[in-house]
Scaffold this motif. Structure first.
Motif, PDB file in Angstrom:
ATOM      1  N   GLU A   1      32.940 -46.083  66.418  1.00 36.19           N
ATOM      2  CA  GLU A   1      31.638 -46.164  67.084  1.00 36.19           C
ATOM      3  C   GLU A   1      31.591 -47.352  68.039  1.00 36.19           C
ATOM      4  OE1 GLU A   1      28.988 -46.231  63.735  1.00 36.19           O
ATOM      5  OE2 GLU A   1      29.234 -44.071  63.373  1.00 36.19           O
ATOM      6  N   HIS A   2      32.173 -48.490  67.647  1.00 42.40           N
ATOM      7  CA  HIS A   2      32.267 -49.670  68.515  1.00 42.40           C
ATOM      8  C   HIS A   2      33.029 -49.312  69.794  1.00 42.40           C
ATOM      9  CE1 HIS A   2      33.492 -53.693  69.904  1.00 42.40           C
ATOM     10  NE2 HIS A   2      34.742 -53.267  69.818  1.00 42.40           N
ATOM     11  N   MET A   3      34.126 -48.599  69.647  1.00 42.31           N
ATOM     12  CA  MET A   3      34.938 -48.210  70.807  1.00 42.31           C
ATOM     13  C   MET A   3      34.181 -47.226  71.701  1.00 42.31           C
ATOM     14  SD  MET A   3      37.707 -49.980  70.682  1.00 42.31           S
ATOM     15  CE  MET A   3      38.879 -49.136  71.757  1.00 42.31           C
ATOM     16  N   GLU A   4      33.470 -46.290  71.093  1.00 47.42           N
ATOM     17  CA  GLU A   4      32.689 -45.320  71.874  1.00 47.42           C
ATOM     18  C   GLU A   4      31.573 -46.011  72.651  1.00 47.42           C
ATOM     19  OE1 GLU A   4      31.758 -42.636  68.687  1.00 47.42           O
ATOM     20  OE2 GLU A   4      33.540 -41.395  69.086  1.00 47.42           O
ATOM     21  N   LYS A   5      30.919 -46.992  72.031  1.00 44.89           N
ATOM     22  CA  LYS A   5      29.875 -47.745  72.730  1.00 44.89           C
ATOM     23  C   LYS A   5      30.445 -48.504  73.925  1.00 44.89           C
ATOM     24  CE  LYS A   5      26.789 -48.311  68.821  1.00 44.89           C
ATOM     25  NZ  LYS A   5      26.333 -49.199  67.754  1.00 44.89           N
ATOM     26  N   ALA A   6      31.736 -48.832  73.863  1.00 45.00           N
ATOM     27  CA  ALA A   6      32.403 -49.540  74.956  1.00 45.00           C
ATOM     28  C   ALA A   6      32.951 -48.569  76.006  1.00 45.00           C
ATOM     29  CB  ALA A   6      33.530 -50.409  74.402  1.00 45.00           C
ATOM     30  N   GLY A   7      32.700 -47.279  75.835  1.00 43.53           N
ATOM     31  CA  GLY A   7      33.076 -46.306  76.840  1.00 43.53           C
ATOM     32  C   GLY A   7      34.344 -45.515  76.576  1.00 43.53           C
ATOM     33  N   PHE A   8      34.965 -45.717  75.420  1.00 37.89           N
ATOM     34  CA  PHE A   8      36.174 -44.974  75.084  1.00 37.89           C
ATOM     35  C   PHE A   8      35.820 -43.666  74.396  1.00 37.89           C
ATOM     36  CE2 PHE A   8      37.679 -49.348  75.273  1.00 37.89           C
ATOM     37  CZ  PHE A   8      38.866 -49.215  75.978  1.00 37.89           C
ATOM     38  N   GLU A   9      36.653 -42.661  74.568  1.00 39.82           N
ATOM     39  CA  GLU A   9      36.546 -41.439  73.782  1.00 39.82           C
ATOM     40  C   GLU A   9      37.476 -41.617  72.591  1.00 39.82           C
ATOM     41  OE1 GLU A   9      37.747 -36.716  73.865  1.00 39.82           O
ATOM     42  OE2 GLU A   9      37.577 -37.771  75.780  1.00 39.82           O
ATOM     43  N   VAL A  10      36.967 -41.397  71.384  1.00 35.36           N
ATOM     44  CA  VAL A  10      37.770 -41.576  70.173  1.00 35.36           C
ATOM     45  C   VAL A  10      37.888 -40.245  69.448  1.00 35.36           C
ATOM     46  CG1 VAL A  10      37.995 -42.802  67.978  1.00 35.36           C
ATOM     47  CG2 VAL A  10      36.955 -43.961  69.950  1.00 35.36           C
ATOM     48  N   ARG A  11      39.124 -39.863  69.195  1.00 37.86           N
ATOM     49  CA  ARG A  11      39.402 -38.666  68.393  1.00 37.86           C
ATOM     50  C   ARG A  11      39.917 -39.142  67.044  1.00 37.86           C
ATOM     51  NH1 ARG A  11      42.701 -35.660  73.146  1.00 37.86           N
ATOM     52  NH2 ARG A  11      40.918 -35.295  74.518  1.00 37.86           N
ATOM     53  N   GLN A  12      39.191 -38.787  65.988  1.00 42.91           N
ATOM     54  CA  GLN A  12      39.545 -39.239  64.646  1.00 42.91           C
ATOM     55  C   GLN A  12      40.376 -38.177  63.923  1.00 42.91           C
ATOM     56  OE1 GLN A  12      36.385 -41.152  62.390  1.00 42.91           O
ATOM     57  NE2 GLN A  12      35.165 -41.335  64.248  1.00 42.91           N
ATOM     58  N   HIS A  13      41.511 -38.634  63.388  1.00 39.64           N
ATOM     59  CA  HIS A  13      42.405 -37.768  62.622  1.00 39.64           C
ATOM     60  C   HIS A  13      42.465 -38.323  61.200  1.00 39.64           C
ATOM     61  CE1 HIS A  13      43.727 -36.135  66.483  1.00 39.64           C
ATOM     62  NE2 HIS A  13      43.794 -37.387  66.898  1.00 39.64           N
ATOM     63  N   GLU A  14      42.044 -37.529  60.240  1.00 37.56           N
ATOM     64  CA  GLU A  14      42.002 -37.989  58.855  1.00 37.56           C
ATOM     65  C   GLU A  14      43.291 -37.622  58.124  1.00 37.56           C
ATOM     66  OE1 GLU A  14      38.357 -36.521  57.162  1.00 37.56           O
ATOM     67  OE2 GLU A  14      37.187 -38.013  58.273  1.00 37.56           O
ATOM     68  N   THR A  15      43.779 -38.583  57.342  1.00 38.56           N
ATOM     69  CA  THR A  15      44.988 -38.367  56.552  1.00 38.56           C
ATOM     70  C   THR A  15      44.925 -39.236  55.298  1.00 38.56           C
ATOM     71  OG1 THR A  15      47.399 -38.489  56.497  1.00 38.56           O
ATOM     72  CG2 THR A  15      46.281 -40.132  57.844  1.00 38.56           C
ATOM     73  N   HIS A  16      45.523 -38.756  54.229  1.00 38.36           N
ATOM     74  CA  HIS A  16      45.625 -39.538  53.003  1.00 38.36           C
ATOM     75  C   HIS A  16      46.918 -40.347  52.978  1.00 38.36           C
ATOM     76  CE1 HIS A  16      42.028 -38.032  51.036  1.00 38.36           C
ATOM     77  NE2 HIS A  16      42.354 -36.823  51.472  1.00 38.36           N
ATOM     78  N   ASP A  17      47.784 -40.161  53.974  1.00 34.95           N
ATOM     79  CA  ASP A  17      49.071 -40.857  54.011  1.00 34.95           C
ATOM     80  C   ASP A  17      49.130 -41.815  55.207  1.00 34.95           C
ATOM     81  OD1 ASP A  17      51.627 -41.713  53.566  1.00 34.95           O
ATOM     82  OD2 ASP A  17      52.569 -39.755  53.854  1.00 34.95           O
ATOM     83  N   MET A  18      48.316 -42.853  55.171  1.00 38.42           N
ATOM     84  CA  MET A  18      48.306 -43.831  56.256  1.00 38.42           C
ATOM     85  C   MET A  18      49.615 -44.605  56.331  1.00 38.42           C
ATOM     86  SD  MET A  18      45.754 -43.521  58.189  1.00 38.42           S
ATOM     87  CE  MET A  18      46.065 -44.998  59.133  1.00 38.42           C
ATOM     88  N   ARG A  19      50.285 -44.746  55.203  1.00 36.69           N
ATOM     89  CA  ARG A  19      51.580 -45.449  55.210  1.00 36.69           C
ATOM     90  C   ARG A  19      52.554 -44.766  56.162  1.00 36.69           C
ATOM     91  NH1 ARG A  19      56.425 -45.063  52.446  1.00 36.69           N
ATOM     92  NH2 ARG A  19      57.513 -47.040  52.131  1.00 36.69           N
ATOM     93  N   ALA A  20      52.615 -43.443  56.116  1.00 42.09           N
ATOM     94  CA  ALA A  20      53.512 -42.687  57.000  1.00 42.09           C
ATOM     95  C   ALA A  20      53.123 -42.871  58.467  1.00 42.09           C
ATOM     96  CB  ALA A  20      53.501 -41.206  56.625  1.00 42.09           C
ATOM     97  N   VAL A  21      51.832 -42.915  58.749  1.00 41.79           N
ATOM     98  CA  VAL A  21      51.359 -43.128  60.125  1.00 41.79           C
ATOM     99  C   VAL A  21      51.818 -44.497  60.616  1.00 41.79           C
ATOM    100  CG1 VAL A  21      49.298 -43.439  61.572  1.00 41.79           C
ATOM    101  CG2 VAL A  21      49.378 -41.583  59.884  1.00 41.79           C
TER     102      VAL A  21
END
Length: 150
Positions: free
Chosen positions: A44-64
């Motif tokens: 939301e902070h990034m969107e307020k600054a004018g960025f488009e944010v696409r959120q990808h949900e995962t339970h394996d953040m370590r792999a990311v």
């Protein structure tokens, strides 16, 4: 409209079209755990600054994090990619803009951990923290920006 007025208007329109303020911001591809609220607050902070944010949900953040070359010392809760740069954790939008404007030879920026007072971590407390940058060939971080509070 006179020819001179038309020429002046055309100049204004060309200048506006070429201005970075009018340019489309790159898309932020953010990877997060589905249960993390502070990640959503950073988006939301990034969107307020004018960025488009696409959120990808995962339970394996370590792999990311491994996929994007992050060391444990740089890690935070969410990992994003924007225009080829990795953005780890609660990096302020102003620092992301600076990164994109200056285009330094960095792999990305990180705010390790989850410091209070950083974007998305507004808890009423303010920790001092640094935004770190690192290179592709050397994961040794350097300070890109610092935030201190009295």
């Amino acid at each position: 409209m006179t020819p001179l007025q038309r020429l002046a208007l055309a100049g204004v329109l060309l200048t506006a079209a070429a201005s970075p303020a009018w340019a489309e911001a790159p898309v932020v591809e953010m990877h997060k755990d589905p249960n993390c609220g502070c990640c959503t607050a950073w988006a939301e902070h990034m969107e307020k600054a004018g960025f488009e944010v696409r959120q990808h949900e995962t339970h394996d953040m370590r792999a990311v994090k491994i996929e994007h070359g992050l060391t444990p010392g740089l890690a935070s809760c969410h990992t994003a990619v924007i225009d080829g740069y990795v953005i780890e954790g609660h990096v302020p939008a102003s620092d992301v803009r600076r990164l994109l404007d200056e285009r330094p030879d960095l792999a990305g920026l990180a705010v390790p951990g989850m410091p209070h007072g950083s974007p998305g971590m507004e808890t009423g407390r303010h920790d001092d923290y640094a935004v770190l940058g690192w290179r592709h060939d050397d994961r040794t971080p350097s300070v890109f920006a610092e935030y201190t509070h009295d």
